[in-house]
Design a protein around this motif. Sequence first.
Motif, PDB file in Angstrom:
ATOM      1  N   THR A 135      71.679  87.654  93.019  1.00 11.62           N
ATOM      2  CA  THR A 135      72.804  88.754  93.744  1.00 11.62           C
ATOM      3  C   THR A 135      73.823  87.957  94.319  1.00 11.62           C
ATOM      4  O   THR A 135      73.609  86.712  94.874  1.00 11.62           O
ATOM      5  CB  THR A 135      72.072  89.350  94.365  1.00 11.62           C
ATOM      6  N   ILE A 136      75.185  88.604  94.343  1.00 14.34           N
ATOM      7  CA  ILE A 136      76.199  88.043  95.076  1.00 14.34           C
ATOM      8  C   ILE A 136      76.911  89.106  95.786  1.00 14.34           C
ATOM      9  O   ILE A 136      77.084  90.333  95.375  1.00 14.34           O
ATOM     10  CB  ILE A 136      77.093  87.432  93.919  1.00 14.34           C
ATOM     11  N   GLU A 137      77.443  88.740  96.794  1.00 16.09           N
ATOM     12  CA  GLU A 137      78.539  89.607  97.730  1.00 16.09           C
ATOM     13  C   GLU A 137      79.722  89.254  97.292  1.00 16.09           C
ATOM     14  O   GLU A 137      80.087  88.267  97.029  1.00 16.09           O
ATOM     15  CB  GLU A 137      77.979  89.376  99.194  1.00 16.09           C
ATOM     16  N   TRP A 138      80.538  90.270  96.751  1.00 14.49           N
ATOM     17  CA  TRP A 138      81.923  89.981  96.394  1.00 14.49           C
ATOM     18  C   TRP A 138      82.961  90.779  97.090  1.00 14.49           C
ATOM     19  O   TRP A 138      82.838  92.178  97.202  1.00 14.49           O
ATOM     20  CB  TRP A 138      81.795  90.423  95.073  1.00 14.49           C
ATOM     21  N   ALA A 139      83.976  90.240  97.408  1.00 10.19           N
ATOM     22  CA  ALA A 139      85.071  90.903  98.040  1.00 10.19           C
ATOM     23  C   ALA A 139      86.307  90.658  97.211  1.00 10.19           C
ATOM     24  O   ALA A 139      86.713  89.443  97.132  1.00 10.19           O
ATOM     25  CB  ALA A 139      85.393  90.525  99.468  1.00 10.19           C
ATOM     26  N   LEU A 140      86.836  91.780  96.559  1.00  9.03           N
ATOM     27  CA  LEU A 140      87.969  91.707  95.577  1.00  9.03           C
ATOM     28  C   LEU A 140      89.178  91.216  96.415  1.00  9.03           C
ATOM     29  O   LEU A 140      89.785  92.183  96.951  1.00  9.03           O
ATOM     30  CB  LEU A 140      88.186  92.908  94.730  1.00  9.03           C
ATOM     31  N   GLY A 141      89.719  89.887  96.139  1.00  5.73           N
ATOM     32  CA  GLY A 141      90.819  89.555  96.980  1.00  5.73           C
ATOM     33  C   GLY A 141      91.070  89.484  98.460  1.00  5.73           C
ATOM     34  O   GLY A 141      92.204  89.341  98.988  1.00  5.73           O
ATOM     35  N   SER A 142      89.913  89.896  99.139  1.00  4.58           N
ATOM     36  CA  SER A 142      90.189  90.146 100.458  1.00  4.58           C
ATOM     37  C   SER A 142      88.905  89.670 101.208  1.00  4.58           C
ATOM     38  O   SER A 142      87.913  90.015 100.907  1.00  4.58           O
ATOM     39  CB  SER A 142      90.413  91.505 100.938  1.00  4.58           C
ATOM     40  N   PRO A 143      88.722  88.547 101.893  1.00  3.83           N
ATOM     41  CA  PRO A 143      87.579  88.093 102.500  1.00  3.83           C
ATOM     42  C   PRO A 143      87.129  89.223 103.852  1.00  3.83           C
ATOM     43  O   PRO A 143      86.126  89.073 104.272  1.00  3.83           O
ATOM     44  CB  PRO A 143      88.107  86.557 103.180  1.00  3.83           C
TER      45      PRO A 143
END
Length: 170
Positions: A135-143
């Motif tokens: 599992t991964i936490e992901w923020a598209l283009g924005s931390p």
Amino acid sequence: CKIAAVVAVILSGCSKSQSESDPTSVPSAKADNSNVSAVSFIDNNTVWKDTNTQNIQAQGGNILKDGTLYHWFGMEYPLWKAVNHYTSTDLKNWTKQVAALTPGMSGLPFGATDWVGRPYVMKNPNAGMSPYVMTIEWALGSPTVRNRYCFLTATSLNGPWTFQASKTIN
């Protein structure tokens, strides 16, 4: 501070009479620990090095035991460079493996400018499916807007990891 990490299971050092008299007892420091093969001291006040003397880069990850081998997955930062993979037989000496994930890896939607973090690898309890899930936490283009939770699967802890687009939680 230094803590002792017992490589063998301390409870196996309980004497027979001790475990028979109180099965819930935990051996004291004076218990017969003759079955303990080694004690390894880990200094938590230093940067840990791998077997090639490089700094271990595995922030925000986890350790999974598979058979007799421990697998440590974690992020390499300050910018998302990789989900690194290390292995060990004793929880002290870690060997860096090929990175599990890197920006631009085929089949991954995570770009080098995205925020990717908190990888967690576990065994998949569903029969007939890939035996491992990440599992991964992901923020598209924005931390600052971490708005996706993603899943990847693999038939081996060494990968390759397959992104499960239909399982992404937005």
